[in-house]
Every structure is written in structure tokens, then in C-alpha cells.
Write an enzyme that holds these catalytic residues in place. Sequence first.
Site, short mmCIF file in Angstrom:
data_model
loop_
_atom_site.label_atom_id
_atom_site.label_comp_id
_atom_site.label_asym_id
_atom_site.label_seq_id
_atom_site.Cartn_x
_atom_site.Cartn_y
_atom_site.Cartn_z
N HIS A 132 -3.43 6.90 2.14
CA HIS A 132 -3.88 5.58 1.68
C HIS A 132 -5.24 5.29 2.28
CE1 HIS A 132 -4.28 1.42 0.87
NE2 HIS A 132 -4.04 1.04 2.11
N ASN B 17 -10.25 -0.52 -0.14
CA ASN B 17 -8.79 -0.46 -0.07
C ASN B 17 -8.22 -1.06 -1.35
OD1 ASN B 17 -6.06 -0.99 0.40
ND2 ASN B 17 -6.36 -1.64 2.51
N CYS C 27 0.81 -1.23 0.00
CA CYS C 27 0.00 0.00 0.00
C CYS C 27 0.84 1.27 0.00
CB CYS C 27 -0.94 0.00 1.20
SG CYS C 27 -1.98 -1.47 1.30
#
Length: 310
Positions: free
Chosen positions: A236, A266, A112
Amino acid sequence: MNIKICGTGSALPEKVITNKDLEKMVDTEDSWIVDRTGISQRHVASDEENVASLGTLAAKRALEMSNMTIADIDMILVATCSDDDRLPNCACMIQKGLGGTTVPAFDINSACTGFLTALTITDAYFNSGMYKRILVVGTETLSRIVDYTDRGTCILFGDGAGAAVLEAVESDTRMVSSLFANGEKGDALTCTAAGKVLMDGQGVYKFATRCVPQVINDVLSKAALTTDDIDLFVLHQANKRIIDSIARTLKSDINKFPMNIANVGNMSSASIPVLLDEINRKKLIKKGDKIVLSGFGAGLTYGACIITWE
């Protein structure tokens, strides 16, 4: 030299899985998911879509906004942790999809934090004088590595791609960045080559809410800035509660933290560039704005940077 973002682009699969859909697949509830994550739906790639095809489409849109073609690009960097193929790498497949050149093209995997890592690599290349324009893509098909019988992980992840065309420009300002990794905590979020995502949700939550404010404060200190000087925090998109906690810790207005997690979930390395493209196309960024970008994820990796919008 400073990084100028000449154009952004994104691509999301047409297929959507809502929380109500997940209720039919696993023991969970829409209200439970929304309350704990802020996610209402996520996009899922079809059999015909993959990280390269989504990344190519996002890259084409970024090049179009930049009024450039692949011929204007000196390097392609792709951040991904969910490519279907080991070889060739995704960057070369995106290069092919864009019409083909002989410029260097390679992938990076810091999960990520991937897009942020690519920005930091770009900054180093620019200031070495080696390259002037770099295409950075974050692209994921996490649905391929998610276990849809595990209600702790399948509710979180979605597919998509984001891209940015970056150019080295002379400027009074310069990108400031910090990157870190803690491999000793790596077991908190794993996926073997032939397996599915396994996550210690509480462990990742504690890591993110502690380390992200620390790394953001680190880059603010390097840049001699405070949170009041920052116009936007583009983080993020892992969990709304994590972002809310980070904003509280930084004592910063939550309105400075744009979010799209409700609609996309996500997307690992694609999260930041997709959100950046969204706010850019909505004209929420103006010249001179100072923007913090911060990523965190498997590894465990985390980092932050500050850019001044040129």
C-alpha cells in the site's frame, strides 16, 4: 486452486494537484512534503467523476486485457471507503456501468487494506467451488473527505481506481494470506459519516512499520518462503518512509518494492491495484514470480498475501 490474475486496469482523474498548488492552499512546502512522504502530486476527481465511474473505467480496462466481458464474470467485489452514496452500493453501480448482469455485487470497507481483503475473500470463494471468475475493484475519491485546511492530511490523499480480473485455476501453488484488525487503535485514523479525515500521523507510522513486517513474515512462514524467494513486494502506497522502513526491517532490497506514490499519493484501497496494473503493463512481472501484497490502514486493519503469477 490458485488465483490467476487474467488482467488489470486502472483509472486516474485528469486533474492533478501538485505540492506547489497546495502551498497556495495551506501552510506547507513542496520540499517538506516530499521529504516526509515522497509525494509530489495527487489526482483529484472532477464533479462528474465518482468512485463508480472511476471503478467502471478501471474494470473495463481489466476486462479488455483479459479478453473477457462482464458476461464472463461470476461476482463483483468492490473495496472502497469513500463512496458518495450509501445506496445503491458501488459494486452494483459498476455492474450497471459494465452493461448489467445479475451476478452478485457487493462492497467491502477495510480502508487501505480493502483490495487485499477482497483478494482473500476471492480465494475463499474459489476454493469453495462457488465461483470461477471474480472482478475485484479498489476505487476511491478521498478528495471528497479530505480537509484542505489540515496540512497533516490534505498532502497525503488522492483519487483513483484499480481493478483485476481473477480466475480460479488448478495449480501446484496457492495464495497464502493473513488478515488482522486492531479496533482498539481505531482512533488513530477516522472519518465520521458527515466529517473529514482525522489522523494521528505518528501513531499510524508506528503501527505500519511494526505490524506490516510482522504480517509479511507471517505469510512467508506459512508458505515456507523467505524474503529472498520473493520477486516483488507490492505494498500500500501510504508513505515512502514507511515503505523504506519495512524494506529495512525485512532486510530486503528496496528495488523489490515498486512505488508510484510520488505521482498519485495515498489512494487507500485503490493504491495496490493501481500499482499492480502499472507494473503489469510495464511487463515487470513474469510467469512464476512470487509477489507479496500488503495493505494497512484505518480500523486499524492490516494484512498480506503471497501469490504466484500464473
